[in-house]
Design an enzyme around this catalytic site. Structure first.
Site, PDB file in Angstrom:
ATOM      1  N   LYS A 113       0.827  -1.212   0.000  1.00  0.00           N
ATOM      2  CA  LYS A 113       0.000   0.000   0.000  1.00  0.00           C
ATOM      3  C   LYS A 113       0.856   1.255   0.000  1.00  0.00           C
ATOM      4  O   LYS A 113       0.479   2.263  -0.603  1.00  0.00           O
ATOM      5  CB  LYS A 113      -0.933   0.011   1.217  1.00  0.00           C
ATOM      6  N   LYS A 195      -4.032 -10.178  -6.573  1.00  0.00           N
ATOM      7  CA  LYS A 195      -5.297 -10.467  -5.904  1.00  0.00           C
ATOM      8  C   LYS A 195      -6.454  -9.711  -6.556  1.00  0.00           C
ATOM      9  O   LYS A 195      -6.272  -8.582  -7.015  1.00  0.00           O
ATOM     10  CB  LYS A 195      -5.149 -10.013  -4.441  1.00  0.00           C
ATOM     11  N   LYS A 198     -11.076  -4.559  -5.272  1.00  0.00           N
ATOM     12  CA  LYS A 198     -12.041  -3.552  -5.718  1.00  0.00           C
ATOM     13  C   LYS A 198     -11.358  -2.249  -6.090  1.00  0.00           C
ATOM     14  O   LYS A 198     -11.937  -1.401  -6.741  1.00  0.00           O
ATOM     15  CB  LYS A 198     -13.103  -3.317  -4.645  1.00  0.00           C
TER      16      LYS A 198
END
Ligand code: TRP
Length: 335
Positions: A113, A195, A198
């Site tokens: 992230k 992965k 969204k």
């Protein structure tokens, strides 16, 4: 009274995907009869990356409605919003003081992230796993159903529980992850090495739980496969492998059975069937969701009751923690 405790949470950071469903949500309702269950919507976690306030509010209710639509029963489970129970942030603070910087530096989700949001990395993103440990330890959870990507965070929660228990005295249960062998990591439909997420900029990479039939059908048809033109389950045909995992998770058929079923058939036929399976699985969830999301009063009732029940348990743990670390107890009259 000696039922084991389950806790899990999902971030309200956007619409939920089929990956969230297969990896976590679908398993939640299975525990309701035999365990004391706590399921939260982790809004404190969601703000570690940029959020639009009104969307965050909307997404929080959306996750709540999806929890219920996927079979969570508020008479059996405690369903609540994390920010309604202030003990989460308080325990996280105490746990921060026994967490080593090096441990947090090694967290792969943080590394990913921080690469992605490299201009605005905040301290919350760094200590995210400590807040997650607080979520788990406050409820003395024994079992935590999560996707494969959360394994490292679970390790930290266990480590902090053990460290605290050793430093003071027995306080926390040591949680175990519950991660299924198939389906705990559903990959992107466009790039099966990452992965399903969204936040992927490519909408064809994921299926949302609220996608309509045509969209689901199109996304499955467009899912990347390979040019081998032979149905098999292996690491050279990763796109296909992921689709077989989805098929297997939603039908409870073993991957070998599926390979067998489609031995002399093309990818097209396999994909048609898979799309249908997904549509059939999501249809009743979507129907129930639509009823629930329009009943704001009912949702409010559910999360209000949930907050009261959750707080009772959380407060009990936090009081012990505060006492053990040496804080002067707060007198009853100012509670
Ligand atoms: N970090 C989890 C995820 O992104 C969400 C989460 C927060 C969680 N607190 C939790 C999951 C506690 C299980 C238990 O999926």
């Amino acid at each position: 009274m000696d039922k084991k405790t389950v806790l899990s949470g999902i971030q309200p950071s956007g619409s939920l995907t089929l990956g969230n469903y297969i990896g976590a949500l679908r398993n939640f309702s299975d525990f309701q009869n035999e365990y004391e269950c706590y399921y939260c919507i982790v809004d404190l976690h969601a703000i570690t990356v940029p959020q639009v306030p009104k969307d965050l509010r909307k997404n929080t209710l959306e996750v709540l409605a999806l929890y219920l639509a996927c079979g969570l029963n508020p008479d059996k489970s405690t369903i609540f919003i994390q920010s309604h129970v202030h003990e989460h942030a308080e325990l996280a603070w105490v746990l921060n003081t026994i967490t080593y910087m090096g441990q947090l530096n090694r967290m792969t989700q943080y590394k990913d992230k921080s690469r992605k949001y490299n201009e605005s990395i905040n301290a919350g993103l760094f200590t995210y796993p400590v807040l997650m440990a607080a979520d788990i330890l406050l409820y003395q959870a024994d079992l935590v159903p999560v996707g494969e990507d959360q394994r490292q965070h679970l390790e930290l929660a266990r480590d902090l529980a053990i460290r605290f228990n050793n430093k003071y005295s027995d306080t926390f249960s040591i949680p175990e992850p519950f991660i299924r062998s198939t389906g705990s990591k559903i990959m992107s439909l466009q790039d099966p090495s990452i992965k399903m997420s969204k936040s992927d900029p490519d909408k064809n990479a994921y299926i949302l739980l609220l996608d309509d039939k045509d969209t689901i059908y199109k996304k499955i048809k467009r899912a990347v496969t390979d040019s081998e033109n032979h149905i098999d389950y292996n690491d050279r045909q990763l796109g296909l492998k992921n689709l077989i995992d989805i098929f297997s998770s939603l039908t409870d058929k073993r991957t070998e059975e599926i390979v067998e079923m489609y031995q002399n058939k093309g990818y097209g036929e396999f994909k048609d069937d898979l799309a249908e399976i997904i549509i059939d699985c999501l249809e009743p969830i979507q129907r129930r969701y639509k009823e629930l999301i329009s009943d704001k009063e009912y949702l409010e009732k559910i999360y209000s009751i949930g907050a009261i029940k959750a707080e009772r348990k959380a407060n009990n743990t936090l009081r012990k923690v505060y006492k053990k670390v040496g804080f002067v107890p707060k007198p009853d009259m100012i509670k």
